[in-house]
Design a protein around this motif. Sequence first.
Motif, PDB file in Angstrom:
ATOM      1  N   PHE A  36       0.831  -1.200   0.000  1.00  0.00           N
ATOM      2  CA  PHE A  36       0.000   0.000   0.000  1.00  0.00           C
ATOM      3  C   PHE A  36       0.870   1.257   0.000  1.00  0.00           C
ATOM      4  O   PHE A  36       2.090   1.192   0.167  1.00  0.00           O
ATOM      5  CB  PHE A  36      -0.914   0.011   1.242  1.00  0.00           C
ATOM      6  CG  PHE A  36      -1.641  -1.286   1.486  1.00  0.00           C
ATOM      7  CD1 PHE A  36      -2.835  -1.562   0.838  1.00  0.00           C
ATOM      8  CD2 PHE A  36      -1.119  -2.237   2.361  1.00  0.00           C
ATOM      9  CE1 PHE A  36      -3.494  -2.763   1.060  1.00  0.00           C
ATOM     10  CE2 PHE A  36      -1.777  -3.427   2.587  1.00  0.00           C
ATOM     11  CZ  PHE A  36      -2.974  -3.688   1.929  1.00  0.00           C
ATOM     12  N   ASN A  37       0.191   2.402  -0.169  1.00  0.00           N
ATOM     13  CA  ASN A  37       0.813   3.727  -0.030  1.00  0.00           C
ATOM     14  C   ASN A  37       2.057   3.911  -0.882  1.00  0.00           C
ATOM     15  O   ASN A  37       3.047   4.520  -0.461  1.00  0.00           O
ATOM     16  CB  ASN A  37       1.146   3.999   1.442  1.00  0.00           C
ATOM     17  CG  ASN A  37      -0.095   4.081   2.312  1.00  0.00           C
ATOM     18  OD1 ASN A  37      -1.098   4.691   1.917  1.00  0.00           O
ATOM     19  ND2 ASN A  37      -0.058   3.452   3.479  1.00  0.00           N
ATOM     20  N   GLY A  38       2.038   3.357  -2.088  1.00  0.00           N
ATOM     21  CA  GLY A  38       3.124   3.583  -3.034  1.00  0.00           C
ATOM     22  C   GLY A  38       4.324   2.679  -2.863  1.00  0.00           C
ATOM     23  O   GLY A  38       5.296   2.783  -3.616  1.00  0.00           O
ATOM     24  N   PHE A  39       4.290   1.780  -1.886  1.00  0.00           N
ATOM     25  CA  PHE A  39       5.407   0.849  -1.695  1.00  0.00           C
ATOM     26  C   PHE A  39       5.259  -0.340  -2.640  1.00  0.00           C
ATOM     27  O   PHE A  39       4.146  -0.806  -2.912  1.00  0.00           O
ATOM     28  CB  PHE A  39       5.454   0.357  -0.247  1.00  0.00           C
ATOM     29  CG  PHE A  39       5.843   1.409   0.747  1.00  0.00           C
ATOM     30  CD1 PHE A  39       7.184   1.671   1.016  1.00  0.00           C
ATOM     31  CD2 PHE A  39       4.875   2.145   1.414  1.00  0.00           C
ATOM     32  CE1 PHE A  39       7.548   2.636   1.932  1.00  0.00           C
ATOM     33  CE2 PHE A  39       5.232   3.123   2.335  1.00  0.00           C
ATOM     34  CZ  PHE A  39       6.573   3.368   2.595  1.00  0.00           C
ATOM     35  N   SER A  40       6.379  -0.806  -3.156  1.00  0.00           N
ATOM     36  CA  SER A  40       6.356  -1.992  -4.011  1.00  0.00           C
ATOM     37  C   SER A  40       6.493  -3.259  -3.168  1.00  0.00           C
ATOM     38  O   SER A  40       6.855  -3.202  -1.984  1.00  0.00           O
ATOM     39  CB  SER A  40       7.502  -1.926  -5.023  1.00  0.00           C
ATOM     40  OG  SER A  40       8.758  -2.047  -4.357  1.00  0.00           O
ATOM     41  N   ARG A  41       6.231  -4.386  -3.779  1.00  0.00           N
ATOM     42  CA  ARG A  41       6.380  -5.660  -3.084  1.00  0.00           C
ATOM     43  C   ARG A  41       7.820  -5.856  -2.619  1.00  0.00           C
ATOM     44  O   ARG A  41       8.069  -6.287  -1.494  1.00  0.00           O
ATOM     45  CB  ARG A  41       5.973  -6.813  -4.014  1.00  0.00           C
ATOM     46  CG  ARG A  41       6.035  -8.187  -3.362  1.00  0.00           C
ATOM     47  CD  ARG A  41       5.715  -9.270  -4.387  1.00  0.00           C
ATOM     48  NE  ARG A  41       5.581 -10.573  -3.751  1.00  0.00           N
ATOM     49  CZ  ARG A  41       6.584 -11.366  -3.416  1.00  0.00           C
ATOM     50  NH1 ARG A  41       7.836 -10.983  -3.652  1.00  0.00           N
ATOM     51  NH2 ARG A  41       6.357 -12.534  -2.844  1.00  0.00           N
ATOM     52  N   GLU A  42       8.773  -5.504  -3.480  1.00  0.00           N
ATOM     53  CA  GLU A  42      10.186  -5.675  -3.156  1.00  0.00           C
ATOM     54  C   GLU A  42      10.603  -4.775  -2.002  1.00  0.00           C
ATOM     55  O   GLU A  42      11.340  -5.201  -1.099  1.00  0.00           O
ATOM     56  CB  GLU A  42      11.053  -5.395  -4.387  1.00  0.00           C
ATOM     57  CG  GLU A  42      10.972  -6.458  -5.472  1.00  0.00           C
ATOM     58  CD  GLU A  42       9.646  -6.425  -6.223  1.00  0.00           C
ATOM     59  OE1 GLU A  42       8.951  -5.368  -6.191  1.00  0.00           O
ATOM     60  OE2 GLU A  42       9.298  -7.446  -6.840  1.00  0.00           O
ATOM     61  N   LEU A  97       1.567  -6.712   9.876  1.00  0.00           N
ATOM     62  CA  LEU A  97       1.592  -5.484   9.076  1.00  0.00           C
ATOM     63  C   LEU A  97       2.944  -4.817   9.204  1.00  0.00           C
ATOM     64  O   LEU A  97       3.546  -4.815  10.283  1.00  0.00           O
ATOM     65  CB  LEU A  97       0.486  -4.537   9.534  1.00  0.00           C
ATOM     66  CG  LEU A  97      -0.930  -5.004   9.158  1.00  0.00           C
ATOM     67  CD1 LEU A  97      -1.917  -4.639  10.233  1.00  0.00           C
ATOM     68  CD2 LEU A  97      -1.352  -4.410   7.816  1.00  0.00           C
ATOM     69  N   VAL A  98       3.417  -4.258   8.093  1.00  0.00           N
ATOM     70  CA  VAL A  98       4.695  -3.550   8.068  1.00  0.00           C
ATOM     71  C   VAL A  98       4.399  -2.065   7.872  1.00  0.00           C
ATOM     72  O   VAL A  98       3.713  -1.685   6.914  1.00  0.00           O
ATOM     73  CB  VAL A  98       5.590  -4.060   6.917  1.00  0.00           C
ATOM     74  CG1 VAL A  98       6.932  -3.332   6.933  1.00  0.00           C
ATOM     75  CG2 VAL A  98       5.793  -5.566   7.012  1.00  0.00           C
ATOM     76  N   THR A  99       4.900  -1.233   8.785  1.00  0.00           N
ATOM     77  CA  THR A  99       4.761   0.210   8.623  1.00  0.00           C
ATOM     78  C   THR A  99       6.139   0.836   8.412  1.00  0.00           C
ATOM     79  O   THR A  99       7.121   0.390   9.010  1.00  0.00           O
ATOM     80  CB  THR A  99       4.084   0.864   9.854  1.00  0.00           C
ATOM     81  OG1 THR A  99       4.971   0.783  10.980  1.00  0.00           O
ATOM     82  CG2 THR A  99       2.783   0.169  10.194  1.00  0.00           C
ATOM     83  N   VAL A 100       6.199   1.812   7.553  1.00  0.00           N
ATOM     84  CA  VAL A 100       7.430   2.541   7.278  1.00  0.00           C
ATOM     85  C   VAL A 100       7.156   4.024   7.479  1.00  0.00           C
ATOM     86  O   VAL A 100       6.275   4.603   6.815  1.00  0.00           O
ATOM     87  CB  VAL A 100       7.932   2.289   5.839  1.00  0.00           C
ATOM     88  CG1 VAL A 100       9.214   3.079   5.583  1.00  0.00           C
ATOM     89  CG2 VAL A 100       8.156   0.800   5.601  1.00  0.00           C
ATOM     90  N   ASP A 101       7.864   4.618   8.421  1.00  0.00           N
ATOM     91  CA  ASP A 101       7.659   6.035   8.779  1.00  0.00           C
ATOM     92  C   ASP A 101       6.200   6.326   9.102  1.00  0.00           C
ATOM     93  O   ASP A 101       5.639   7.361   8.706  1.00  0.00           O
ATOM     94  CB  ASP A 101       8.137   6.938   7.636  1.00  0.00           C
ATOM     95  CG  ASP A 101       9.641   6.824   7.415  1.00  0.00           C
ATOM     96  OD1 ASP A 101      10.368   6.572   8.390  1.00  0.00           O
ATOM     97  OD2 ASP A 101      10.080   6.958   6.254  1.00  0.00           O
ATOM     98  N   GLY A 102       5.566   5.396   9.794  1.00  0.00           N
ATOM     99  CA  GLY A 102       4.192   5.592  10.237  1.00  0.00           C
ATOM    100  C   GLY A 102       3.130   5.228   9.222  1.00  0.00           C
ATOM    101  O   GLY A 102       1.936   5.220   9.550  1.00  0.00           O
ATOM    102  N   LYS A 103       3.514   4.904   7.986  1.00  0.00           N
ATOM    103  CA  LYS A 103       2.553   4.529   6.949  1.00  0.00           C
ATOM    104  C   LYS A 103       2.555   3.015   6.758  1.00  0.00           C
ATOM    105  O   LYS A 103       3.606   2.383   6.803  1.00  0.00           O
ATOM    106  CB  LYS A 103       2.912   5.205   5.620  1.00  0.00           C
ATOM    107  CG  LYS A 103       2.824   6.723   5.639  1.00  0.00           C
ATOM    108  CD  LYS A 103       3.182   7.284   4.268  1.00  0.00           C
ATOM    109  CE  LYS A 103       3.098   8.811   4.251  1.00  0.00           C
ATOM    110  NZ  LYS A 103       3.463   9.362   2.914  1.00  0.00           N
TER     111      LYS A 103
END
Length: 358
Positions: free
Chosen positions: A67-73, A157-163
């Motif tokens: 989600f939110n513009g992140f790719s699978r990789e 769930l994986v969050t990156v910088d709160g997203k």
Amino acid sequence: LVIATPCPLLIAIPVAIIGSISLSAKRGIIIKNPSVLEQIDDCTVMILDKTGTLTYGRPRLTEIKYFNGFSREDALKYAASLEHYSRHPLAGAIIEAAQKARLAFSNVNEISEPAGQGLKGTVNGHEVMITSRRKLIAQGQQEALRGIPESGGLECLVTVDGKIAALLRFHDEPRQEGKFFIDHLNPRHNFKKVMIVSGDRESEVKYLAEQVGISEIHAGKSPEEKVEIVREETKHAKTIYLGDGINDAPALATATVGIAFGQNSDITSEAAGAVVMESFLGKVDELMHIGRRMRAIALQSAVGGMAVSVLGMIAAALGFLPPVAGAITQEIIDVFAVLNALRAAVPPKDLTDFEERS
């Protein structure tokens, strides 16, 4: 007075305990607290962890939603880099998936894994957290989770910088012997209650409970909540707690008998009274039978020896047994009591009623 010594009581019981500890070690069961052998046959409540105990603890990553513009990789790389420093059962599945995708691990700093809170760290300057849906809801991220459907399986769930960057879903097979192990606890060992206490989501725990035949579950529990459940149950009956993870350590120490399942964690092994080295539920059944057998042999040796000594005292009091004969008789009684107690170290023909039908 010569024959009125409590030697069968003083010698036979320690010999039976040591013999049973030796037999347990030969069967791949380490007894850290000998009282486990004494109390395990009195326990009527079995409390089990889920992942790694009733399942094989080898989940496979089966689906990634990003989600939110992140790719699978990107999502998998962030998660695998962080999980590389974790011993959680899901960590291996994430790392294996990243390796199959030929993704390189990134540098990780400021790693922390608060009990029941997930895994946190800084990956290439980004704050990454791997946690559960429930924890994100508790942090007020209900709106962000609105478009992410739930499933009945394992997930994180994986969050990156709160997203929210990704939803990872896994599948973990129940142990083949699980249902029979649960089914035989009441008729063979007189267990009145069997329950699962897990930190996983209710849908996951309920699904497994239906497969193995357990009706009472406590899902989504933190280590502290597990301790409270075990403490409450132990107030009413003697309990066995069977678990394999670091989060199970406090509960293992709280139960009447704590059994660490497998060799996944030194902390878990340290908290338990017994450690089953092989991750097979049949070994837990063996431990229960060893404890039952030890008590029977110890009572035979102690009570039988003391009973014969009492008869000798009566004979001596009536003048039928002179002092020298009394001393010799007492030594013979002691020898037979110890020899009987040594049977605890000898494996019987049938140590368990489990393996033959698993």
